[in-house]
Design a protein around this motif. Sequence first.
Motif, PDB file in Angstrom:
ATOM      1  N   GLY A 107       2.181  -7.559  -6.885  1.00 16.88           N
ATOM      2  CA  GLY A 107       1.655  -8.430  -5.689  1.00 16.88           C
ATOM      3  C   GLY A 107       0.742  -9.469  -6.451  1.00 16.88           C
ATOM      4  O   GLY A 107      -0.162 -10.121  -5.647  1.00 16.88           O
ATOM      5  N   THR A 163      -0.078 -13.052  -8.137  1.00 18.60           N
ATOM      6  CA  THR A 163       0.580 -14.524  -8.203  1.00 18.60           C
ATOM      7  C   THR A 163      -0.227 -15.292  -9.101  1.00 18.60           C
ATOM      8  O   THR A 163      -0.975 -14.919 -10.129  1.00 18.60           O
ATOM      9  CB  THR A 163       0.024 -15.373  -6.859  1.00 18.60           C
ATOM     10  OG1 THR A 163      -1.419 -15.558  -6.721  1.00 18.60           O
ATOM     11  CG2 THR A 163       0.506 -14.441  -5.518  1.00 18.60           C
ATOM     12  N   HIS A 201      -1.444 -10.364  -0.507  1.00 21.93           N
ATOM     13  CA  HIS A 201      -1.521 -11.011  -1.806  1.00 21.93           C
ATOM     14  C   HIS A 201      -3.006 -11.034  -2.071  1.00 21.93           C
ATOM     15  O   HIS A 201      -3.498 -10.800  -3.171  1.00 21.93           O
ATOM     16  CB  HIS A 201      -0.727 -11.940  -1.939  1.00 21.93           C
ATOM     17  CG  HIS A 201       0.656 -11.644  -2.155  1.00 21.93           C
ATOM     18  ND1 HIS A 201       1.478 -11.759  -1.178  1.00 21.93           N
ATOM     19  CD2 HIS A 201       1.584 -11.667  -3.231  1.00 21.93           C
ATOM     20  CE1 HIS A 201       2.787 -11.598  -1.441  1.00 21.93           C
ATOM     21  NE2 HIS A 201       2.732 -11.566  -2.476  1.00 21.93           N
ATOM     22  N   TYR A 222      -1.438  -3.168  -3.228  1.00 26.42           N
ATOM     23  CA  TYR A 222      -0.097  -4.149  -2.732  1.00 26.42           C
ATOM     24  C   TYR A 222       0.807  -2.901  -2.145  1.00 26.42           C
ATOM     25  O   TYR A 222       1.199  -3.403  -0.994  1.00 26.42           O
ATOM     26  CB  TYR A 222       0.550  -4.730  -3.752  1.00 26.42           C
ATOM     27  CG  TYR A 222       1.766  -5.884  -3.330  1.00 26.42           C
ATOM     28  CD1 TYR A 222       1.307  -6.879  -2.539  1.00 26.42           C
ATOM     29  CD2 TYR A 222       3.119  -5.495  -3.431  1.00 26.42           C
ATOM     30  CE1 TYR A 222       2.271  -7.595  -2.119  1.00 26.42           C
ATOM     31  CE2 TYR A 222       3.902  -6.213  -3.441  1.00 26.42           C
ATOM     32  CZ  TYR A 222       3.554  -7.488  -2.354  1.00 26.42           C
ATOM     33  OH  TYR A 222       4.675  -8.066  -2.191  1.00 26.42           O
ATOM     34  N   GLY A 238       2.416 -16.590  -0.921  1.00 25.50           N
ATOM     35  CA  GLY A 238       2.106 -15.421  -1.944  1.00 25.50           C
ATOM     36  C   GLY A 238       2.445 -15.562  -3.062  1.00 25.50           C
ATOM     37  O   GLY A 238       1.959 -15.691  -4.182  1.00 25.50           O
TER      38      GLY A 238
END
Length: 312
Positions: A57, A59, A93, A139, A152
Amino acid sequence: MDIIGTIMAAGRSAVELSLFTLLPVMVVMLSIMRLAEAAGLLDGLTRLLAPILRPVGLTGLSIIALLQVSFVSFAAPVATLATMDRQGVSDRHLATTFAMVLAMGQANVVFPMAALGLDVGRFLAISLLGGLIAATMTYHVFGRHLSSEGPGEDAVAHHAIVEDARGILAIINRAGGEAFRIATGSIPIMALSLSIIAAVRAAGGLDGLNWLLATPLDWLGIDQRLITPTLSKYLGGGVAALGAMADQKAADEIDAQFANRAAGWLVHPLDLPGIAILTTAGTRVAKLWVIASVGASAGIFARATIGMIGGA
C-alpha cells in the motif's frame, strides 16, 4: 523543592542537547538529503522502490515520507502527507503512509542517540521493518474498509517541498537554516518535559512509581529504567525521551546496551506531540489518525520485541 532551580536546570539541559547534540547532526543529514533531492537521486530511488512496495500500500510519495522521517525529522513528512491529501490520494493509501511514518524512528532522535551508544545502522534496518509491518497491517487489515479510489499506486513525488537552489552552497545554507529551526523548535517542549520529570522526581513521584510498578515489570521482564524516558517520550515526544536518557547516561544509570534495547519502544513519532504535529497535514490525515495509530502500534510492537531480544 526549588522550583525555579529545577526549571533553570531543565532549560539548560534542553538548550545544550538541542544546540550541541541535535543541531550538528541535523545540519549534516539535512544537507545530504537536500543535495540528493537536487541531484535527482530521490526520484530515481522512488521509481526503483515504488513497484516493490506497492503490495503493502505504499506509493512514490510514501517512499519520500519514509526517507524524510528516517533522515530528516518526524515533522518532515507533514509536507508529503499534505501533498497526498491535496492530490486526492485514497484514504487507504494515506492511512497506510501515515501509519508507516508513526512506526518508524525519527532522525532527529536516532542520530543524536549515537552519542548514547545506539547502533544506528542496525536501528535503521529494524525501523524500516517496523514501518513495513505497520503499512502492511494498515493496508490489508485495519484500513481495508477505507476507500481505495484515487491516484494511489501512481502517486509520485513532485518535490513540492523542495525549494529551487542555484548551487551547492545555497542548498547547504538552506538546509542549515531548516536544521536550526528544527533544533530550536524542540527546546520548549523538551524544557517543559524535563522540568515536569525533574519536579516529579524531586517530589518522590518516580520512586513511588518505580515501587508501584516494580513487581509487574519484573513479571514482564521489563527494565524499570524505562519508566522515566517513557513518561518523557509520551508526554513530550522523542526528543524529550532523548533528554531523559541523556540525563540517565550522565548519571551512569544506563549504558549502550540499554539504549539499543529501548530504542524500538522509545524512538518513533507515536506520541502526543507527534500526533498533534502530523495531523496538521490535512483534514483527511486528521480523520485517519486512529487507524494509522493502530497500524503503527503493530510495527512498534515488532520493533520493540526485536530490540529487547537482540539489543547489543
